[in-house]
Design a protein around this motif. Structure first.
Motif, PDB file in Angstrom:
ATOM      1  N   PRO A   1      -3.284   0.975 -59.638  1.00 57.18           N
ATOM      2  CA  PRO A   1      -4.979   0.899 -59.203  1.00 57.18           C
ATOM      3  C   PRO A   1      -3.750  -0.354 -57.870  1.00 57.18           C
ATOM      4  O   PRO A   1      -4.774  -0.040 -56.766  1.00 57.18           O
ATOM      5  N   VAL A   2      -3.414  -0.826 -57.045  1.00 64.43           N
ATOM      6  CA  VAL A   2      -2.986  -1.257 -56.606  1.00 64.43           C
ATOM      7  C   VAL A   2      -2.498  -0.679 -55.074  1.00 64.43           C
ATOM      8  O   VAL A   2      -2.932  -0.589 -53.972  1.00 64.43           O
ATOM      9  N   TYR A   3      -0.834   0.377 -55.758  1.00 62.75           N
ATOM     10  CA  TYR A   3      -1.539   1.381 -54.861  1.00 62.75           C
ATOM     11  C   TYR A   3      -1.910   2.484 -54.144  1.00 62.75           C
ATOM     12  O   TYR A   3      -1.938   2.896 -52.747  1.00 62.75           O
ATOM     13  N   ARG A   4      -3.295   2.641 -54.840  1.00 65.69           N
ATOM     14  CA  ARG A   4      -4.390   3.794 -54.837  1.00 65.69           C
ATOM     15  C   ARG A   4      -5.016   2.449 -53.768  1.00 65.69           C
ATOM     16  O   ARG A   4      -5.495   3.616 -52.919  1.00 65.69           O
ATOM     17  N   ARG A   5      -5.397   1.367 -53.550  1.00 66.81           N
ATOM     18  CA  ARG A   5      -5.870   1.125 -52.729  1.00 66.81           C
ATOM     19  C   ARG A   5      -5.426   0.358 -51.525  1.00 66.81           C
ATOM     20  O   ARG A   5      -6.333   0.735 -50.539  1.00 66.81           O
ATOM     21  N   ILE A   6      -3.759   0.917 -51.658  1.00 70.56           N
ATOM     22  CA  ILE A   6      -3.167   1.001 -50.498  1.00 70.56           C
ATOM     23  C   ILE A   6      -3.158   1.910 -49.956  1.00 70.56           C
ATOM     24  O   ILE A   6      -3.612   2.041 -48.759  1.00 70.56           O
ATOM     25  N   TYR A   7      -3.739   2.966 -50.312  1.00 71.37           N
ATOM     26  CA  TYR A   7      -3.476   4.294 -50.248  1.00 71.37           C
ATOM     27  C   TYR A   7      -5.306   4.467 -49.207  1.00 71.37           C
ATOM     28  O   TYR A   7      -5.428   5.006 -47.590  1.00 71.37           O
ATOM     29  N   GLN A   8      -5.967   4.698 -49.985  1.00 74.19           N
ATOM     30  CA  GLN A   8      -7.785   4.392 -49.709  1.00 74.19           C
ATOM     31  C   GLN A   8      -7.750   3.005 -47.965  1.00 74.19           C
ATOM     32  O   GLN A   8      -8.142   3.530 -47.092  1.00 74.19           O
ATOM     33  N   HIS A   9      -7.008   2.039 -48.214  1.00 77.73           N
ATOM     34  CA  HIS A   9      -7.512   1.626 -47.249  1.00 77.73           C
ATOM     35  C   HIS A   9      -6.569   2.340 -45.407  1.00 77.73           C
ATOM     36  O   HIS A   9      -7.505   1.899 -44.607  1.00 77.73           O
ATOM     37  N   MET A  10      -5.528   3.055 -46.427  1.00 75.02           N
ATOM     38  CA  MET A  10      -4.961   3.673 -44.827  1.00 75.02           C
ATOM     39  C   MET A  10      -5.971   4.856 -44.025  1.00 75.02           C
ATOM     40  O   MET A  10      -5.593   5.146 -43.633  1.00 75.02           O
ATOM     41  N   GLU A  11      -6.312   5.227 -45.848  1.00 77.66           N
ATOM     42  CA  GLU A  11      -7.229   6.475 -45.283  1.00 77.66           C
ATOM     43  C   GLU A  11      -8.638   5.931 -44.619  1.00 77.66           C
ATOM     44  O   GLU A  11      -9.154   6.434 -43.530  1.00 77.66           O
ATOM     45  N   ARG A  12      -9.414   4.252 -44.781  1.00 81.92           N
ATOM     46  CA  ARG A  12      -9.965   3.488 -44.102  1.00 81.92           C
ATOM     47  C   ARG A  12      -9.808   3.304 -43.038  1.00 81.92           C
ATOM     48  O   ARG A  12     -11.005   3.909 -41.742  1.00 81.92           O
ATOM     49  N   LYS A  13      -9.285   3.017 -42.742  1.00 84.07           N
ATOM     50  CA  LYS A  13      -8.534   2.650 -41.857  1.00 84.07           C
ATOM     51  C   LYS A  13      -7.244   3.779 -40.389  1.00 84.07           C
ATOM     52  O   LYS A  13      -7.441   3.322 -38.888  1.00 84.07           O
ATOM     53  N   LYS A  14      -7.444   5.109 -40.570  1.00 83.52           N
ATOM     54  CA  LYS A  14      -7.106   6.073 -40.506  1.00 83.52           C
ATOM     55  C   LYS A  14      -5.528   5.139 -39.619  1.00 83.52           C
ATOM     56  O   LYS A  14      -5.146   5.156 -38.036  1.00 83.52           O
TER      57      LYS A  14
ATOM     58  N   GLY B   1       3.744  12.411 -44.811  1.00 85.97           N
ATOM     59  CA  GLY B   1       5.263  12.118 -44.968  1.00 85.97           C
ATOM     60  C   GLY B   1       5.075  11.976 -46.828  1.00 85.97           C
ATOM     61  O   GLY B   1       4.409  12.149 -47.385  1.00 85.97           O
ATOM     62  N   SER B   2       6.058  11.878 -47.095  1.00 88.88           N
ATOM     63  CA  SER B   2       6.717  11.791 -48.195  1.00 88.88           C
ATOM     64  C   SER B   2       5.806  10.373 -49.077  1.00 88.88           C
ATOM     65  O   SER B   2       5.764   9.716 -50.409  1.00 88.88           O
ATOM     66  N   THR B   3       6.200   8.885 -48.211  1.00 83.53           N
ATOM     67  CA  THR B   3       5.720   7.584 -49.030  1.00 83.53           C
ATOM     68  C   THR B   3       4.020   7.943 -48.348  1.00 83.53           C
ATOM     69  O   THR B   3       2.998   7.637 -49.847  1.00 83.53           O
ATOM     70  N   MET B   4       3.890   8.641 -47.898  1.00 78.47           N
ATOM     71  CA  MET B   4       1.894   9.153 -48.120  1.00 78.47           C
ATOM     72  C   MET B   4       1.576   9.567 -49.688  1.00 78.47           C
ATOM     73  O   MET B   4       0.720   9.108 -49.591  1.00 78.47           O
ATOM     74  N   LEU B   5       2.094  10.450 -49.206  1.00 81.54           N
ATOM     75  CA  LEU B   5       2.209  11.567 -50.931  1.00 81.54           C
ATOM     76  C   LEU B   5       2.243  10.839 -51.928  1.00 81.54           C
ATOM     77  O   LEU B   5       0.897  10.750 -52.860  1.00 81.54           O
ATOM     78  N   PHE B   6       3.133   9.336 -51.811  1.00 83.88           N
ATOM     79  CA  PHE B   6       3.138   8.633 -53.193  1.00 83.88           C
ATOM     80  C   PHE B   6       2.463   7.885 -53.282  1.00 83.88           C
ATOM     81  O   PHE B   6       1.919   8.099 -54.477  1.00 83.88           O
ATOM     82  N   PHE B   7       1.857   7.227 -52.288  1.00 83.82           N
ATOM     83  CA  PHE B   7       0.541   6.390 -52.708  1.00 83.82           C
ATOM     84  C   PHE B   7      -0.297   7.257 -52.267  1.00 83.82           C
ATOM     85  O   PHE B   7      -1.698   7.003 -53.886  1.00 83.82           O
ATOM     86  N   LYS B   8      -0.795   8.551 -52.530  1.00 90.54           N
ATOM     87  CA  LYS B   8      -2.032   9.494 -52.717  1.00 90.54           C
ATOM     88  C   LYS B   8      -2.082   9.984 -53.971  1.00 90.54           C
ATOM     89  O   LYS B   8      -3.255   9.922 -54.814  1.00 90.54           O
ATOM     90  N   ASN B   9      -0.705  10.264 -54.772  1.00 88.45           N
ATOM     91  CA  ASN B   9      -0.949  10.189 -55.637  1.00 88.45           C
ATOM     92  C   ASN B   9      -0.377   9.548 -57.677  1.00 88.45           C
ATOM     93  O   ASN B   9      -0.734  10.301 -58.139  1.00 88.45           O
TER      94      ASN B   9
END
Length: 424
Positions: free
Chosen positions: A240-253, A228-236
């Protein structure tokens, strides 16, 4: 939302008002894959955006976020709602810092039920001890061991898994004691398990009020709608805080397929759902177990999407502006975002056991008490029958005499006195 076979909600009211202003008719259908719209690696769109692009729908009316990628493939109206990103979590239990936290595993109704069960069992032991001939063979000469005070002391000892003699000798008394012991053991097991769960939950609870708090902890899992657009915001994002959130969601699926799944997982606990603040506010208004973070980031807007070059977009934009200026959009916002909590109640928030959770246990106790009293009466009836047969008297007369002797009416001694006086 759906009401029976009909759809209802903010967007349903919005398209209805627009149709009245512009004079068009419409047919509603739900998107087949239950998605808003994202482009895959081959350049194909799914969800509402995909249906609009393929000509399967003339308009996409939903909490559809306006993004630069989407705007290249569809035309969009002026925004009808302004929002941003936030997250929801489950509220902490009310019993965290309570002086009476040891009472938290059971609800108030449950404690009242336990007290009533305690009083009924003590009184039942007292009655069985008086009625049963095996417990009290000779009321005129023997002292009764199961007084009312001792009966309550006896079941208190059983409740704390300690013995408090003397123990019942009759079958009826032993049945009541065994059922109470079983009730006590199972009740204590439920209490200790729920107490441990409550203490673990409280010890793990931490205060999470911002995305930085969310990223700096590992107790609560979190996620958003996949692709979704929310996931794309954190991905792009370069933050650094938002990047860590995206990496956590990718790691934990920890992605969810739709908002309903995210809200459901949040209600179950140990999960935070990230999404548009205005949609999260609607969930909080409906489910009182949830609370939204005060932090809102990445301001965005909801729009109506139409195919490229559609003549409807300009007219819809003008109608939306008129509804905004007349206060109709504000009215719709207040109508659908008004608090209407489902399943409220502190007992459910704290997960305290209710009487209906252990209704089988209470029914078992009631059945045991009834059987014990019935056995005691049968024992006394059997003795009265034998005495009546030996003395050639009426069984009912002997039974009444026995009951009088056992419950302090002095029936037997009165009978003897009356007989002596008549002889004299």
């Amino acid at each position: 939302m759906s009401k029976g076979s009909e759809l209802e909600g903010y967007c349903i009211d919005l398209i209805s008002e627009l149709s009245k202003k512009l004079g068009f008719k419409y047919n509603l259908h739900l998107v087949k894959d239950n998605r808003y719209g994202a482009m895959d690696s081959s350049g194909n769109w799914n969800g509402m955006i995909g249906e609009v692009i393929r000509g399967e729908a003339d308009l996409a009316v939903a909490p559809l976020t306006a993004t630069a990628v989407r705007e290249r493939f569809v035309d969009m109206t002026t925004p009808f709602i302004q929002t941003g990103l936030s997250f929801i979590v489950r509220k902490a239990t009310d019993s965290e810092d309570s002086t009476f936290s040891l009472l938290a595993p059971f609800s108030t109704d449950m404690w009242i039920g336990i007290i009533i069960a305690f009083l009924l069992t003590g009184f039942c032991i007292f009655l069985v001890g008086r009625i049963s001939p095996s417990e009290w063979a000779e009321p005129d000469t023997e002292e009764h061991s199961f007084t009312l005070l001792h009966s309550f002391w006896y079941i208190t000892g059983a409740l704390t898994l300690q013995g408090a003699g003397p123990h019942p000798k009759a079958l009826s008394g032993r049945v009541v004691s065994a059922i109470w012991w079983l009730f006590s053991v199972l009740l204590l097991a439920c209490y200790l398990c729920n107490l441990k769960s409550a203490l673990n939950s409280n010890s793990k609870h931490i205060s999470i009020k911002s995305f930085a708090d969310l990223a700096n902890q590992d107790v609560i899992n979190y996620g958003t709608i996949e692709s979704g657009s929310t996931m794309l915001f954190f991905k792009n994002s370069n933050n650094p805080v938002y990047r860590r959130i995206y990496q956590h969601m990718e790691r934990k699926k920890s992605y969810v397929s739709n908002a309903e799944e995210g809200i459901r997982r949040t209600q179950e606990g140990n999960f935070a759902f990230i999404g548009e603040a205005v949609s999260l506010d609607l969930a909080v208004a409906r489910y009182c177990k949830l609370t939204r973070s005060p932090e809102v980031i990445s301001m965005r807007s909801y729009v109506i999407a139409a195919p490229l070059g559609s003549p409807l977009v300009k007219n819809l934009t003008g109608a939306i502006l008129q509804l905004s200026e007349s206060g109709e959009l504000t009215y719709l916002r207040e109508k659908w975002w008004a608090s209407s909590c489902v399943g409220t109640g502190g007992a459910h928030i704290s997960e305290a056991l209710q009487p209906y959770d252990l209704r089988g246990l209470f029914l078992l106790l009631g059945l045991g008490l009834g059987i014990g009293l019935l056995l005691a009466l049968l024992e006394l009836l059997s003795r009265a029958h034998n005495q009546a047969k030996d003395g050639k008297k009426s069984c009912c007369l002997v039974l009444t005499s026995e009951l009088n002797r056992r419950f302090g009416s002095g029936g037997e001694s009165t009978e003897h006195d009356t007989s002596d006086k008549s002889k004299a």
